[in-house]
Enzyme design. Sequence first.
Site, PDB file in Angstrom:
ATOM      1  N   SER A 119      -5.845   3.755   2.343  1.00 17.75           N
ATOM      2  CA  SER A 119      -5.369   2.384   2.231  1.00 17.75           C
ATOM      3  C   SER A 119      -5.934   1.699   0.998  1.00 17.75           C
ATOM      4  CB  SER A 119      -5.739   1.601   3.487  1.00 17.75           C
ATOM      5  OG  SER A 119      -7.022   1.942   3.923  1.00 17.75           O
ATOM      6  N   HIS A 140       1.318   5.427   2.189  1.00 18.63           N
ATOM      7  CA  HIS A 140       0.463   4.533   2.982  1.00 18.63           C
ATOM      8  C   HIS A 140       1.267   3.853   4.087  1.00 18.63           C
ATOM      9  CE1 HIS A 140      -2.094   0.680   3.296  1.00 18.63           C
ATOM     10  NE2 HIS A 140      -2.498   1.586   4.152  1.00 18.63           N
ATOM     11  N   GLU A 152       4.038   2.204   1.789  1.00 16.43           N
ATOM     12  CA  GLU A 152       3.801   2.093   0.344  1.00 16.43           C
ATOM     13  C   GLU A 152       3.759   3.504  -0.226  1.00 16.43           C
ATOM     14  OE1 GLU A 152       1.019  -1.567  -0.859  1.00 16.43           O
ATOM     15  OE2 GLU A 152       0.098  -0.293   0.647  1.00 16.43           O
ATOM     16  N   ASN A 190      -2.821  -4.224   0.973  1.00 15.14           N
ATOM     17  CA  ASN A 190      -4.234  -4.515   1.243  1.00 15.14           C
ATOM     18  C   ASN A 190      -4.903  -5.341   0.146  1.00 15.14           C
ATOM     19  OD1 ASN A 190      -4.266  -3.401   3.754  1.00 15.14           O
ATOM     20  ND2 ASN A 190      -4.788  -1.361   3.026  1.00 15.14           N
TER      21      ASN A 190
END
Length: 291
Positions: A119, A140, A152, A190
């Site tokens: 992540s 991800h 992602e 993130n």
Amino acid sequence: MDIGKIGVVGAGQMGNGIAHVFALAGFGVVLNDLNQDQLDKGLATIQRNMERQVARGKITAEDEEKALARIQPTLSVNDFADVDLAIEAATENEDTKVKIFENLCPVLKSDALIATNTSSISITRLASSTDRPEQFIGLHFMNPVPVMKLVEIIRGIATSEDTFKTGYDIISKLDKTVAVSEDFPAFIVNRILLPMINEAVYTLYEGVGGVEAIDTAMRLGANHPMGPLQLADFIGLDTCLSIMQVLNEGLADTKYRPCPLLTKYVEAGWLGRKTGRGFYDYRGETPEPTR
Ligand code: CAA
């Protein structure tokens, strides 16, 4: 490249979700973890989540039965010899991931692809620890994987166009939507989400509001499905701290400094839902705020 069989390393929160969605989409899945207990827990979670989908009419009982039969649990990555794509979904720790790739590479077919569900860690750096940086990519997934629509995709500097296309196609087959991110610390989701969570922890630390006030404020005031502290517990406070550390070290801007209170919770082993305690205490009937 045609992908038929997937290997997933790690049967935890993310790994079992990834195995779940690939098995439902018709792929053969080899699911690996270090010990039988972890593997059993992962399989039980997959079954429970599929039953939930059956109960809500999203899939049929037959879909569930077929998908579960497609998952082969194993304690050894030696069973990855015939997978077309190996997805690493272990703890968010660079040394752990590199060790996994070291064990995995000699076993995999030479044309097999490797993906990481990291992540936050650099895809380029992880790729360079393998024997196939061109065939390495970041995929991800978001938690809970069966529900969240986004994946992602992150290319490392050496990732080939073929690897990228194959990654893109396979995510589309899972009925998920792709957001392509450049390989910078924590990517897109993130990079934005974790500083927001970290700021919520600072808001608690500085006494601006209590746990419930902060979560209620963001759920009802910003229409977030979960409050930021509830979401932190859901992600895992250890994972939240690791991501903040990657942002802090990778971007060297003090705005990414992990809140000392987040560090303290992690040091206490209060990692959120998975350990029964975090910003909430989950050991009773209903979650109780811990401050
Ligand atoms: N597996 C399968 N289905 C699940 C599930 C699971 N693990 N968890 C929930 N569901 C399903 C439910 O069955 C329900 O289905 P229907 O819509 O068909 O009724 C639906 O999801 C909603 O669930 P609930 O009604 O039980 O609960 P809810 O409305 O509170 O929603 C939630 C739960 C979807 C988790 C919602 O609270 C939410 O979206 N939370 C935010 C999640 C989020 O932000 N995730 C990203 C985390 S960050 C990340 O993952 C990146 C990282 O690297 C850290």
